[in-house]
Write an enzyme that holds these catalytic residues in place. Structure first.
Site, PDB file in Angstrom:
ATOM      1  CB  SER A 239      -0.888   0.027   1.245  1.00  6.55           C
ATOM      2  OG  SER A 239      -0.111   0.311   2.403  1.00  6.55           O
ATOM      3  CG  ASP A 240       1.139   5.960  -1.153  1.00 14.79           C
ATOM      4  OD1 ASP A 240       2.090   6.112  -0.364  1.00 14.79           O
ATOM      5  OD2 ASP A 240       0.888   6.757  -2.064  1.00 14.79           O
ATOM      6  CD1 TRP A 241       4.796   5.094   5.130  1.00 14.93           C
ATOM      7  CD2 TRP A 241       4.696   3.998   3.186  1.00 14.93           C
ATOM      8  NE1 TRP A 241       5.896   4.257   5.058  1.00 14.93           N
ATOM      9  CE2 TRP A 241       5.858   3.564   3.880  1.00 14.93           C
ATOM     10  CE3 TRP A 241       4.428   3.439   1.950  1.00 14.93           C
ATOM     11  CZ2 TRP A 241       6.741   2.618   3.367  1.00 14.93           C
ATOM     12  CZ3 TRP A 241       5.308   2.478   1.426  1.00 14.93           C
ATOM     13  CH2 TRP A 241       6.438   2.085   2.136  1.00 14.93           C
ATOM     14  N   GLY A 242      -0.513   4.578   4.524  1.00 16.39           N
ATOM     15  CA  GLY A 242      -1.802   4.993   5.038  1.00 16.39           C
ATOM     16  C   GLY A 242      -2.945   4.862   4.051  1.00 16.39           C
TER      17      GLY A 242
END
Length: 501
Positions: A239-242
């Site tokens: 995932s992208d961060w968050g």
């Protein structure tokens, strides 16, 4: 067999490792250990790997991690961002840059560099356009594949991002990119497909946004049907961060790794979902297997340590920056200038000449090993007389407290007595960043006023632009030469002088 591909002989070894893990251990591999590291399981020989931001340099933070470039990072070479190097149309050049970044990653014990950005420049207002190569999916895909090829040939993994249709920054964590399947495939996905099929990246990063109402992080059509079944991607999806909205939905959809760490919350949810039959054990096994495979690929990387060849990498950054520059207009063959003419006089105007805008803001913000300025490079290259006037106010520059009218008058005076006036103009650093979009495509009004006044005072005026996205050029008919300098990285000042002369 390249390092970016799995050898068939490794298949049984990966399965054997996964078979030794408890359900809780497998689930732990699907979430980061902290902000930048993957989870280790030492008893079966699974190490923790470090990732850092890219894509035009290494952003390894020294202290606590953050995604927006707020924390200090170790010095590294700032190569031209994608907006520049994409204009060189040369995948071999991006491969050389990728290899250099890989060497710096090895020194810093980094296993995966988070880049390149392959998203299409759908809107000229996107605040992150400077991180993307092109409006054209073929150019973006071929050039991006070159970067991955150079990076992974040295044993460091690449991470193609942001998959997919992340074409605006405003409200990026909630917006839905609603696109019919044909344009989605032909425009927005085509560049990613090129990179996957040409360079076999180790990892892919999913985006924050929804696509046709479904978050990328839990979209089985995107992460499994298209990416794996159709394109043959065999690596890990993070995932992208968050960017995770529903981790239980994301795992069977094809999201292998959530970043950063959830503090154990997501693995616990996954274990509970497997136990109640909501997630098949085989889906958890597949994600764990890809996490193990990533550590096996990274294990072939040279040992960490050594030193960065700062001079050689700076020279490559200078070459890449020079290759990135585009000549937009050159009436009367005003360019190139003659550096050997001792009788010539040059007026260098614009605060960017001494205080370059060479990269955008956000998670790709690099702490450069050095920084060339166009003023220094022009002064060194020219045998004739070189004078300087800041021309306009630029935050953080020597003109920050100047009166705009006075600065403009000084610029006109300098231009009026010179053989050639070279005006450096562009977008201020705050205009282009991850996290928000621009509201217009105009250059600042005070800069436009300076260009107009200088062009009236000197018919031999060159305008050099610094911008990561599209800008309007209302002065294009008033000056004989315009040079698009984009954002050129730490050696952009010297590269600009190379091109002008």
């Amino acid at each position: 067999m390249t390092a970016s591909q799995s050898a068939p002989s490794h298949t049984s070894a990966l399965d054997d490792t996964v078979a030794q893990l408890t359900r809780e251990e497998k689930a732990s591999l699907t979430s980061g250990a902290d902000f930048w590291h993957t989870q280790a399981i030492e008893r079966v020989g699974i190490p923790s790997l470090m990732m850092t931001d890219g894509p035009h340099g290494l952003r390894k933070q020294e202290g606590a991690g953050d995604a927006l470039g707020l924390g200090a990072s170790v010095p590294s070479t700032c190569f031209p961002p994608a907006v520049g190097i994409g204009s060189a149309f040369d995948p071999d050049l991006t491969a050389r840059v990728g290899a250099a970044i890989a060497h710096e990653a090895i020194v810093q014990d980094v296993s995966v560099v988070l880049g390149p950005g392959i998203n299409i420049k759908r809107s000229p207002l996107c605040g992150r356009n400077f991180e993307y190569y092109s409006e054209d999916p073929l150019v973006a895909g071929v050039v991006g594949a070159g970067f991955i090829r150079g990076l992974q040939a040295e044993g460091v993994g690449g991470c193609v991002k942001h998959f997919a249709a992340n074409n605006q920054e405003t409200d990026r964590m909630r917006v839905s990119a609603d696109i019919d399947e044909r344009p989605l495939r032909e425009i927005y996905l085509r560049a990613f497909q090129q990179v996957i099929e040409l360079s076999h990246p180790w990892t892919v990063m999913c985006s924050y946004n929804r696509i046709n109402g479904v978050y990328s992080s839990e979209n089985p059509w995107l992460l499994t049907t298209v990416l794996r079944d159709e394109w043959g991607f065999d690596g890990l999806v993070m995932s992208d961060w968050g960017a995770v909205d529903n981790r239980v939905a994301g795992l069977p959809a094809g999201l292998d790794l959530e970043m950063p760490s959830s503090g154990g919350a997501s693995p616990a949810l996954i274990v509970a979902a497997v136990e109640r039959g909501e997630i098949a054990e085989s889906a958890l096994d597949a994600a764990a297997r890809r996490a193990v495979q990533l550590t096996r690929r990274a294990a072939e990387r040279p040992a960490a340590g050594g030193e960065i060849d700062v001079d050689a990498h700076h020279a490559l950054a200078r070459e890449a920056a020079g290759r990135s520059i585009v000549l937009l207009k050159n009436e009367g063959d005003l360019l190139p200038l003659d550096p050997k003419d001792a009788a010539a006089s040059f007026a260098v105007i614009g605060a960017f000449a001494k205080h370059p805008c060479y990269q955008g803001a956000g998670s790709s913000l690099i702490n450069p090993t050095r920084l060339d300025t166009a003023w220094d490079a022009i002064s060194e290259a020219a045998a004739g007389t070189v004078t300087y006037a800041p021309g306009f106010v630029l935050a953080g520059a020597d003109s920050a407290n100047g009166d705009p009218d006075t600065l403009r008058e000084e610029a006109v005076a300098a231009a009026g007595t010179a053989d050639v006036a070279i005006v450096f103009a562009g977008l201020p650093a705050a205009a282009e960043s991850e996290g928000y979009d621009r509201t217009d495509i105009d250059l600042p009004a005070d800069q436009l006023a300076v260009i107009e006044a200088v062009a009236a005072a000197n018919p031999r005026t060159v305008v050099v632009l610094s911008n990561g996205g599209v800008v309007l050029l209302p002065f294009r008919g008033a000056v004989p030469a315009i040079v698009e300098g984009w954002l050129l990285g730490q050696a952009g000042g010297s590269a600009t002088a190379d091109v002008l002369f």
